[in-house]
Design a protein around this motif. Structure first.
Motif, PDB file in Angstrom:
ATOM      1  N   THR A 112       0.709  -1.285   0.035  1.00 51.56           N
ATOM      2  CA  THR A 112       0.004  -0.151   0.097  1.00 51.56           C
ATOM      3  C   THR A 112       0.975   1.257  -0.059  1.00 51.56           C
ATOM      4  O   THR A 112       1.934   1.331   0.368  1.00 51.56           O
ATOM      5  CB  THR A 112      -0.970  -0.021   1.137  1.00 51.56           C
ATOM      6  OG1 THR A 112      -0.223  -0.200   2.391  1.00 51.56           O
ATOM      7  CG2 THR A 112      -1.769  -1.142   1.087  1.00 51.56           C
ATOM      8  N   GLY A 146       0.540   5.782   0.436  1.00 55.91           N
ATOM      9  CA  GLY A 146      -0.315   6.730   0.641  1.00 55.91           C
ATOM     10  C   GLY A 146       0.565   7.898   1.534  1.00 55.91           C
ATOM     11  O   GLY A 146       1.617   7.394   1.973  1.00 55.91           O
ATOM     12  N   ASP A 193      -0.529   8.262   4.846  1.00 58.20           N
ATOM     13  CA  ASP A 193      -0.797   7.690   6.360  1.00 58.20           C
ATOM     14  C   ASP A 193       0.302   6.839   6.618  1.00 58.20           C
ATOM     15  O   ASP A 193       0.815   6.036   5.792  1.00 58.20           O
ATOM     16  CB  ASP A 193      -2.214   7.220   6.267  1.00 58.20           C
ATOM     17  CG  ASP A 193      -2.561   6.626   7.818  1.00 58.20           C
ATOM     18  OD1 ASP A 193      -2.975   7.490   8.444  1.00 58.20           O
ATOM     19  OD2 ASP A 193      -2.463   5.703   8.193  1.00 58.20           O
ATOM     20  N   SER A 243       0.180   4.171   8.184  1.00 62.06           N
ATOM     21  CA  SER A 243      -0.137   2.656   8.291  1.00 62.06           C
ATOM     22  C   SER A 243       0.307   1.971   6.676  1.00 62.06           C
ATOM     23  O   SER A 243       0.143   0.711   6.553  1.00 62.06           O
ATOM     24  CB  SER A 243      -1.519   2.651   8.386  1.00 62.06           C
ATOM     25  OG  SER A 243      -2.543   3.146   7.131  1.00 62.06           O
ATOM     26  N   ASN A 244       0.561   2.844   5.728  1.00 56.11           N
ATOM     27  CA  ASN A 244       1.222   2.316   4.507  1.00 56.11           C
ATOM     28  C   ASN A 244       2.029   1.518   4.667  1.00 56.11           C
ATOM     29  O   ASN A 244       3.239   2.112   5.332  1.00 56.11           O
ATOM     30  CB  ASN A 244       0.884   3.229   3.463  1.00 56.11           C
ATOM     31  CG  ASN A 244      -0.549   3.804   3.230  1.00 56.11           C
ATOM     32  OD1 ASN A 244      -1.140   2.899   2.648  1.00 56.11           O
ATOM     33  ND2 ASN A 244      -0.876   4.922   3.673  1.00 56.11           N
ATOM     34  N   SER A 276      -3.524  11.138  -1.356  1.00 58.24           N
ATOM     35  CA  SER A 276      -4.329  10.591  -0.034  1.00 58.24           C
ATOM     36  C   SER A 276      -3.859   9.619   0.876  1.00 58.24           C
ATOM     37  O   SER A 276      -2.787   9.116   0.536  1.00 58.24           O
ATOM     38  CB  SER A 276      -5.441   9.989  -0.931  1.00 58.24           C
ATOM     39  OG  SER A 276      -6.003  10.851  -1.891  1.00 58.24           O
ATOM     40  N   ASN A 277      -4.229   9.840   1.911  1.00 60.44           N
ATOM     41  CA  ASN A 277      -3.954   8.959   3.112  1.00 60.44           C
ATOM     42  C   ASN A 277      -3.773   7.513   2.575  1.00 60.44           C
ATOM     43  O   ASN A 277      -2.816   6.726   3.041  1.00 60.44           O
ATOM     44  CB  ASN A 277      -4.829   8.902   4.188  1.00 60.44           C
ATOM     45  CG  ASN A 277      -4.640  10.113   4.926  1.00 60.44           C
ATOM     46  OD1 ASN A 277      -3.766  10.885   4.983  1.00 60.44           O
ATOM     47  ND2 ASN A 277      -5.697  10.648   5.666  1.00 60.44           N
ATOM     48  N   LYS A 278      -4.807   7.010   1.724  1.00 62.98           N
ATOM     49  CA  LYS A 278      -4.746   5.604   1.215  1.00 62.98           C
ATOM     50  C   LYS A 278      -4.588   5.815  -0.295  1.00 62.98           C
ATOM     51  O   LYS A 278      -6.021   5.705  -0.819  1.00 62.98           O
ATOM     52  CB  LYS A 278      -5.875   4.895   1.533  1.00 62.98           C
ATOM     53  CG  LYS A 278      -5.525   4.562   3.118  1.00 62.98           C
ATOM     54  CD  LYS A 278      -6.730   3.829   3.829  1.00 62.98           C
ATOM     55  CE  LYS A 278      -6.530   3.451   5.322  1.00 62.98           C
ATOM     56  NZ  LYS A 278      -7.437   2.569   6.043  1.00 62.98           N
ATOM     57  N   HIS A 279      -3.912   5.967  -1.060  1.00 60.40           N
ATOM     58  CA  HIS A 279      -3.800   6.678  -2.471  1.00 60.40           C
ATOM     59  C   HIS A 279      -3.721   5.357  -3.200  1.00 60.40           C
ATOM     60  O   HIS A 279      -4.618   5.257  -4.321  1.00 60.40           O
ATOM     61  CB  HIS A 279      -2.491   7.503  -2.618  1.00 60.40           C
ATOM     62  CG  HIS A 279      -2.663   8.271  -3.972  1.00 60.40           C
ATOM     63  ND1 HIS A 279      -3.071   9.530  -3.653  1.00 60.40           N
ATOM     64  CD2 HIS A 279      -2.432   7.968  -5.223  1.00 60.40           C
ATOM     65  CE1 HIS A 279      -2.982   9.998  -4.888  1.00 60.40           C
ATOM     66  NE2 HIS A 279      -2.696   8.947  -5.888  1.00 60.40           N
ATOM     67  N   ALA A 321      -2.289   0.905  -4.319  1.00 66.59           N
ATOM     68  CA  ALA A 321      -1.836  -0.220  -4.107  1.00 66.59           C
ATOM     69  C   ALA A 321      -0.836  -0.912  -5.117  1.00 66.59           C
ATOM     70  O   ALA A 321      -1.301  -0.722  -6.256  1.00 66.59           O
ATOM     71  CB  ALA A 321      -2.861  -1.123  -3.364  1.00 66.59           C
ATOM     72  N   ARG A 325      -6.762   3.589  -4.997  1.00 66.13           N
ATOM     73  CA  ARG A 325      -7.786   3.174  -3.848  1.00 66.13           C
ATOM     74  C   ARG A 325      -8.547   4.198  -3.732  1.00 66.13           C
ATOM     75  O   ARG A 325      -8.712   4.979  -2.474  1.00 66.13           O
ATOM     76  CB  ARG A 325      -6.847   3.066  -2.680  1.00 66.13           C
ATOM     77  CG  ARG A 325      -5.790   1.733  -2.707  1.00 66.13           C
ATOM     78  CD  ARG A 325      -4.629   1.515  -1.593  1.00 66.13           C
ATOM     79  NE  ARG A 325      -5.526   1.338  -0.235  1.00 66.13           N
ATOM     80  CZ  ARG A 325      -4.619   1.617   0.780  1.00 66.13           C
ATOM     81  NH1 ARG A 325      -3.489   2.185   0.655  1.00 66.13           N
ATOM     82  NH2 ARG A 325      -5.217   1.247   2.120  1.00 66.13           N
ATOM     83  N   SER A 337      -8.251   7.459  -4.582  1.00 69.19           N
ATOM     84  CA  SER A 337      -7.528   8.810  -4.325  1.00 69.19           C
ATOM     85  C   SER A 337      -8.373   9.868  -4.858  1.00 69.19           C
ATOM     86  O   SER A 337      -9.028   9.862  -5.982  1.00 69.19           O
ATOM     87  CB  SER A 337      -6.038   8.609  -4.892  1.00 69.19           C
ATOM     88  OG  SER A 337      -6.052   8.731  -6.256  1.00 69.19           O
TER      89      SER A 337
END
Length: 132
Positions: A57, A59, A61, A63-64, A74-77, A79, A92, A94
């Motif tokens: 992942t 992004g 954030d 957590s990626n 984006s936070n979760k852009h 994958a 994801r 974005s």
């Protein structure tokens, strides 16, 4: 002593560590590393991110697996996925989308060695060590 090199900060870690003792990034075994992303425009320029088999992942954030500081990401852009002996990139949901070699990715796009990926204002080069 055998060591693992952190893909994020290049710190040397003990072979048995799962996380970097300097920056906290996840460490993966060498046999799972197949390719990498290299920042060609953006910060930090020249940084390399090792890609493992499975889902990687990307992004803003923490957590990626691959964290980029670009505010336009984006936070979760996105994958990066290894599937059927190929790497693919997918959006994801974005805000600013993903572009591969200048073409917007609608769903999922197959990556080839040397292609340029644009996320926000960041440009990354995909290097596939199996296809050098």
């Amino acid at each position: 002593m055998e060591v693992k090199i952190c893909a994020s900060c290049r710190h040397e870690n003990n072979r048995e560590n799962y996380f970097c003792t300097y920056c906290g990034s996840k460490l993966v075994p060498d046999e799972q590393i197949r390719s990498r992303l290299c920042i060609v425009h953006g910060e930090p320029r020249g940084a390399n991110f090792l890609i493992r088999k499975g889902r990687n992942t990307i992004g803003h954030d923490s957590s990626n697996l691959i964290v980029l500081g670009d505010e336009q990401i984006s936070n979760k852009h996105a994958a990066l996925i290894f599937d059927n002996d190929s790497f693919w990139i997918e959006d994801r949901n974005s805000k600013n989308g993903i572009y591969v070699n200048g073409k917007r990715v609608v769903r999922r796009e197959r990556l080839t060695n040397g292609c340029i990926i644009k996320l926000g204002a960041t440009l990354l080069r995909f290097d596939n060590k199996d296809k050098a």
